[in-house]
Design an enzyme around this catalytic site. Sequence first.
Site, PDB file in Angstrom:
ATOM      1  N   GLU B 270       0.840  -1.210   0.000  1.00 30.87           N
ATOM      2  CA  GLU B 270       0.000   0.000   0.000  1.00 30.87           C
ATOM      3  C   GLU B 270       0.868   1.249   0.000  1.00 30.87           C
ATOM      4  OE1 GLU B 270      -2.943  -0.558  -0.745  1.00 30.87           O
ATOM      5  OE2 GLU B 270      -3.137  -2.656  -0.136  1.00 30.87           O
ATOM      6  N   HIS B 273       1.599   2.219  -3.522  1.00 31.95           N
ATOM      7  CA  HIS B 273       0.483   3.008  -4.072  1.00 31.95           C
ATOM      8  C   HIS B 273       0.556   4.451  -3.558  1.00 31.95           C
ATOM      9  CE1 HIS B 273      -1.750  -0.155  -6.064  1.00 31.95           C
ATOM     10  NE2 HIS B 273      -1.888  -0.873  -4.975  1.00 31.95           N
ATOM     11  N   GLU B 299      -0.685  -0.598  -9.826  1.00 32.85           N
ATOM     12  CA  GLU B 299      -0.271  -1.876  -9.241  1.00 32.85           C
ATOM     13  C   GLU B 299       1.213  -2.128  -9.477  1.00 32.85           C
ATOM     14  OE1 GLU B 299      -2.699  -3.040  -7.499  1.00 32.85           O
ATOM     15  OE2 GLU B 299      -1.801  -4.915  -6.809  1.00 32.85           O
TER      16      GLU B 299
END
Lengths: 504, 504
Positions: B270, B273, B299
């Site tokens: 995460e 991201h 991704e």
Amino acid sequence: MTTRTEEVLQSFRERIGQIKSYEEALGVLYWDMRTGAPRKGLEARSEVVGALSVQLFKLQTAPELGEWLSALEASGSSEQLGEIDRRLIRHTRKEYDRAVKIPEKLHQEYVVLTTQAETLWEDAKENSDYASFQPYLEKIITYQNQFIDLWGPGATRYDTLLDAYEPGMTTAELDRIFGGLREKLVPLAAAIAASPYQPEQSFLKQTYAKEAQKKFSLFILEQMGFDFAAGRLDESAHPFATGLNPGDVRITTRYLEDDVMSALFGTIHEGGHALYEQNIMKELIGTTLCTGTSMGIHESQSRFWENVIGRSRPFWNRYYGDLQQMFPGQLNVSVDDFYRATNVVQPSLIRIEADELTYNLHIIIRYEMEKLIFNEGAKAADLPGLWNEKYKEYLGVTPENDGVGVLQDVHWSGGAFGYFPSYSLGNMYAAQMTAQMEKELPNMWELVEKGNLLPLKEWLTDKVYKYGMLRTPSEIITDITGNPLEPEHLVTYLERKYKDIYKL
Amino acid sequence: MTTRTEEVLQSFRERIGQIKSYEEALGVLYWDMRTGAPRKGLEARSEVVGALSVQLFKLQTAPELGEWLSALEASGSSEQLGEIDRRLIRHTRKEYDRAVKIPEKLHQEYVVLTTQAETLWEDAKENSDYASFQPYLEKIITYQNQFIDLWGPGATRYDTLLDAYEPGMTTAELDRIFGGLREKLVPLAAAIAASPYQPEQSFLKQTYAKEAQKKFSLFILEQMGFDFAAGRLDESAHPFATGLNPGDVRITTRYLEDDVMSALFGTIHEGGHALYEQNIMKELIGTTLCTGTSMGIHESQSRFWENVIGRSRPFWNRYYGDLQQMFPGQLNVSVDDFYRATNVVQPSLIRIEADELTYNLHIIIRYEMEKLIFNEGAKAADLPGLWNEKYKEYLGVTPENDGVGVLQDVHWSGGAFGYFPSYSLGNMYAAQMTAQMEKELPNMWELVEKGNLLPLKEWLTDKVYKYGMLRTPSEIITDITGNPLEPEHLVTYLERKYKDIYKL
């Protein structure tokens, strides 16, 4: 009811639902900004708040809403409407008329002004620099006076502002109430100051571990009947409560490691607000009636729980042992000495740090100054002098500088004139409700002493909380006690309490 | 530019700002619902989400927006517009055309259907009861087919769905890419399974204190260059990242006390991201271009950080000592054994628990099934059988029941057909970017071994992050590497890595 009326009612209810949705969304955004939103995102976030606020204002002031209101008021179907719809129409009419009377341009200028002024006030307070703030405050007063003209003055000009926070409250009524209060409290404060007995409270100022404070705060909230599946406790620089909906009521506190009571009393205070919001009847969810009925009644609940219960002897007879265990070896005084220490009366400069008694004098000063501004034409330039005179007269203290004087509160920088009286009204409502609760729950103090606080919460739910805005403040207090608001109950409560503590 | 065009441009930009504001407000509401909003408030909260979503849809599909777009496209002023406005117009045109082609009634029916289906899917998965879910899935497929007809099919019907997640991606291209990948990965997985050397990993499954896991996760995030003044780490049942604006990017993880690596790799994933969203250029803030350019490129960043870096030997050469200190006495194996243990390849049933290699086979299965549904007319009733056959063929495993088979993913219940390929595209983009990074930062792995990860972040900021949606996915990969997406890089990466680990 005609089909046409039913359609209008449907449109009206949908609009109310939308308004409530925007209010709740903004509530989540404000909560988020105050409890942990990353600093660097706040500038972009203010655009989001702006976009939703503009849309909310449009929903609240759209011409069709006015038409629906007129149609529903004129339909002669008032008897066929349920109580909730009738109250909702009355409440919305009042808000609508207030909002549409302000031209959009004026409203926007005012929003920009107060946004700037709030930022400027922070610096001015920090630097005790009233001169830099004075022109902004003067402008805000000018706008407020324009609003009063647009809204239409009440019996006095200041009445128009009061009504926004405590519907139906007037200067005449407050003069009577605060007059009675001042007359009794000033000599009581003097007698306390002159008492040879003064509680020892230095032990409250050790280093008290934050985690243990938090654990105890959560424990007390749970004892009060705070529903953790319908709320949460977080931290913020300035504690607050926000009722997003009855299933989501959030409160915050601030832990001071050198003060064992600050966070706890803050938590109980906000917890009182939260109990109110958590227990509003389901039928009001999604409507704009689903909140406390006034600032004064709301404050009565925070102060009932914080002061009447949380600073009472039966409460500490029950919970002092738990508190001692939470801080092993740190609290070695007797429960009686502890109780007295948490109830010290001391005239001081800062309202938010004031005790239960002198707090009301801080409020009376602000009330009198607001009256001078709007009813007597006092100017921003006059305020520091007036402030210092009144502090000398009522509390016997004089601010060293304006930062701890006239600049101490945020309210005026945001234009919230008429708000301050709510705090003392809260104390008075709470005392009057307590007197009635003692009659109807004759074993009330035994319950507190046993840590059985839920019957108190149930009583208040039944008399206050569940109604949300379905009852006005004066209906609430009259329905409960058979009388309008009377300051005597607060006086009696304070005299009884402090004559005992100070051995007067 | 004519005055009229300038006015239209101004209106267009304001509308984009409003759309972005609603998206951000909804982002905060979703984050809040997933990270700690009290359970009892969620029903009322869904009304709030509904009200804002309806208004957002109106803003996105209003006729005036179509008129502004046409005026700006036809004005012949395209050359006078800046790059951001040009891209914004192109992007908005695409979204607008997609949105307005769906009749409002159909859209609303579909929203209701997928909302019900997502709830139903949870129970169906829990009870391995495909029969209860099948009729809903069949209906969702029917709606998706209607949408394809309304949007207009691409080279194949499935292409139309792919384009929503990876703009410009086609079935022909994916057939080529996934074909090449499957051909190499199936035998590699078989060789690994047959290797006499299999890493020992049971030591990863002790009890690892949550607080220490959290501390280490925060430490690694900080090492990656995550800006904590522009983001935060929370907990949620399903980890996610949300970029509200570049100054407010929030990620979540989930701590499992019996697994020392789960939360950490989740956090790094995460965090990847988040680095993308935190480093988008300022000029895009407040526009709808201020996010990752596609699911696949997004991704690629989570997988670059999680797998390429976080599961690399140089990374653990640097950080294993810190991890050992965090859990005294618990990690007694060598860094090499630790590295191998975190890179075990094992064909399995569940996608989200799969290793770096077999993960791609899980995706290829879903891709092939989605093609069968939309290009070959496969029915919901056929899916469990197809699923099990393909798992047997590609991974050599057969689900005991549909809960761990065809029902394992939430995606289809929400109608997200065309999404799955993004995950493997991410792996391929990441491998291709890594190969280029190794050339341009020749000491890249030394930097990692020294814990100097910031140059990697800077390189990616310069090539990927800062552009947001200002570059398409194919522009991004071509600008960086001089070539379109090629699966060979991922194959080479995986072969090199696992031949070493498994001593092939």
